[in-house]
Design a protein around this motif. Sequence first.
Motif, short mmCIF file in Angstrom:
data_model
loop_
_atom_site.label_atom_id
_atom_site.label_comp_id
_atom_site.label_asym_id
_atom_site.label_seq_id
_atom_site.Cartn_x
_atom_site.Cartn_y
_atom_site.Cartn_z
N LYS A 150 -9.60 6.15 -2.38
CA LYS A 150 -8.58 5.51 -3.22
C LYS A 150 -7.83 4.44 -2.42
O LYS A 150 -7.61 3.33 -2.90
CB LYS A 150 -7.61 6.57 -3.76
CG LYS A 150 -6.56 6.03 -4.68
CD LYS A 150 -5.67 7.16 -5.19
CE LYS A 150 -4.57 6.60 -6.08
NZ LYS A 150 -3.69 7.65 -6.58
N HIS B 162 -10.14 1.45 -1.89
CA HIS B 162 -10.25 0.65 -3.11
C HIS B 162 -9.04 -0.28 -3.25
O HIS B 162 -9.18 -1.47 -3.53
CB HIS B 162 -10.35 1.53 -4.36
CG HIS B 162 -11.59 2.36 -4.43
ND1 HIS B 162 -12.86 1.84 -4.39
CD2 HIS B 162 -11.76 3.70 -4.54
CE1 HIS B 162 -13.75 2.82 -4.47
NE2 HIS B 162 -13.11 3.95 -4.56
N LYS B 163 -7.86 0.28 -3.05
CA LYS B 163 -6.64 -0.52 -3.16
C LYS B 163 -6.58 -1.57 -2.05
O LYS B 163 -6.18 -2.71 -2.29
CB LYS B 163 -5.42 0.39 -3.11
CG LYS B 163 -4.13 -0.31 -3.41
CD LYS B 163 -2.98 0.66 -3.54
CE LYS B 163 -1.69 -0.10 -3.85
NZ LYS B 163 -0.54 0.78 -3.95
N MET C 231 0.81 -1.22 0.00
CA MET C 231 0.00 0.00 0.00
C MET C 231 0.85 1.28 0.00
O MET C 231 0.31 2.38 -0.07
CB MET C 231 -0.92 0.01 1.23
CG MET C 231 -1.89 -1.16 1.31
SD MET C 231 -3.17 -1.13 0.05
CE MET C 231 -4.05 0.35 0.49
N GLU D 292 -15.31 -4.28 -1.29
CA GLU D 292 -15.02 -2.85 -1.31
C GLU D 292 -16.12 -2.01 -0.66
O GLU D 292 -15.86 -1.11 0.12
CB GLU D 292 -14.79 -2.40 -2.75
CG GLU D 292 -14.29 -0.99 -2.88
CD GLU D 292 -13.99 -0.67 -4.33
OE1 GLU D 292 -14.58 0.30 -4.83
OE2 GLU D 292 -13.18 -1.38 -4.95
N SER E 85 -8.75 -4.47 -2.83
CA SER E 85 -8.13 -5.29 -3.87
C SER E 85 -7.02 -6.16 -3.28
O SER E 85 -6.96 -7.36 -3.55
CB SER E 85 -7.56 -4.38 -4.96
OG SER E 85 -6.86 -5.14 -5.92
N GLU E 86 -6.16 -5.59 -2.46
CA GLU E 86 -5.05 -6.33 -1.86
C GLU E 86 -5.55 -7.44 -0.95
O GLU E 86 -4.98 -8.53 -0.90
CB GLU E 86 -4.12 -5.39 -1.07
CG GLU E 86 -3.32 -4.44 -1.92
CD GLU E 86 -2.29 -5.13 -2.82
OE1 GLU E 86 -1.81 -6.22 -2.48
OE2 GLU E 86 -1.99 -4.55 -3.88
#
Length: 94
Positions: free
Chosen positions: A34, A37-38, A10, A47, A41-42
């Motif tokens: 943002k 969101h990341k 991250m 989400e 995903s990780e």
Amino acid sequence: MTQQDLADCMDVSVSYISKVENGRLHSGDYPSEKFIHKLASELKANEDELLLLADKVPESIRKRIQQRPALFRKLAAMDKQSLDAVESSIDTAN
């Protein structure tokens, strides 16, 4: 995945990941959309759930609220039993 692994992915500090995980952030430190969101995903996480946990309304929900604000005001005013009945009727219809 360790906090260090996640921090590396991250591009943030381990202490920030720890604060996020343990809910010890100060008002200016809250994660951005943002970042969330990341993070989702990780972590392969939902989400929308992460956004809601961070008191951020997911874009898809925000758009629906803007389309039908009166309906969402009515839903927000309902008691638990009424909301459960609405949810049950939706589940039955699908």
